[in-house]
Design a protein around this motif. Structure first.
Motif, PDB file in Angstrom:
ATOM      1  N   ARG A   7       1.265   6.561  -6.932  1.00 11.05           N
ATOM      2  CA  ARG A   7       0.075   7.311  -7.352  1.00 11.05           C
ATOM      3  C   ARG A   7       0.245   8.810  -7.134  1.00 11.05           C
ATOM      4  O   ARG A   7      -0.225   9.618  -7.924  1.00 11.05           O
ATOM      5  N   ILE A  28       2.126   1.715  -3.533  1.00 11.57           N
ATOM      6  CA  ILE A  28       1.039   2.189  -4.392  1.00 11.57           C
ATOM      7  C   ILE A  28       0.778   3.675  -4.163  1.00 11.57           C
ATOM      8  O   ILE A  28       0.651   4.448  -5.113  1.00 11.57           O
ATOM      9  N   SER A  51       0.831  -1.212   0.000  1.00  6.83           N
ATOM     10  CA  SER A  51       0.000   0.000   0.000  1.00  6.83           C
ATOM     11  C   SER A  51       0.863   1.258   0.000  1.00  6.83           C
ATOM     12  O   SER A  51       0.520   2.257  -0.643  1.00  6.83           O
TER      13      SER A  51
END
Length: 118
Positions: free
Chosen positions: A49, A45, A42
């Motif tokens: 992002r 990510i 996470s």
């Protein structure tokens, strides 16, 4: 173009921490396990992002803090993440759902933990 460091963006550290807390709390609600691998992935990510960088030691420390907050501090703040709550924590694109009161409470804890003003 070089990506900025996370500390160059106002509130980014608290936002990442909140994302990790929500992820680990959601994962626990679904599996009844504290999954470190979910925190690591996470974090990757979120950084990708948001087009920011963070050194490896800060990633580890932030992940550990997210686990601590999810395990101990959420309950003390009156936040319980149940299986039925998981979907409302995130948007369709798997970003934080800032309209959720649970996410707002988590964000308050994360801002306090990172020393970020609300």
């Amino acid at each position: 173009m070089e990506k900025p460091n996370i500390d160059e963006l106002t509130g980014a550290r608290a936002d990442l921490l909140c994302y990790l807390v929500a992820t680990v709390a959601a994962s626990y609600a679904l599996t009844q396990e504290w999954r470190v691998d979910h925190v690591v992935e996470s974090c990757r990510i979120w950084l990708k992002r948001n087009l920011v960088t963070m050194n490896w030691l800060d990633r580890i420390l932030t992940g550990q803090l997210a686990l601590k907050i999810a395990r101990r501090d959420l309950k003390g703040a009156g936040i319980a993440v149940r299986q039925s709550d998981v979907q409302v924590l995130f948007t369709g694109e798997m970003g934080l759902n800032h309209a959720s009161t649970v996410v707002q409470k988590m964000m308050k804890l994360c801002r306090e933990a990172t020393g970020t003003a609300s």
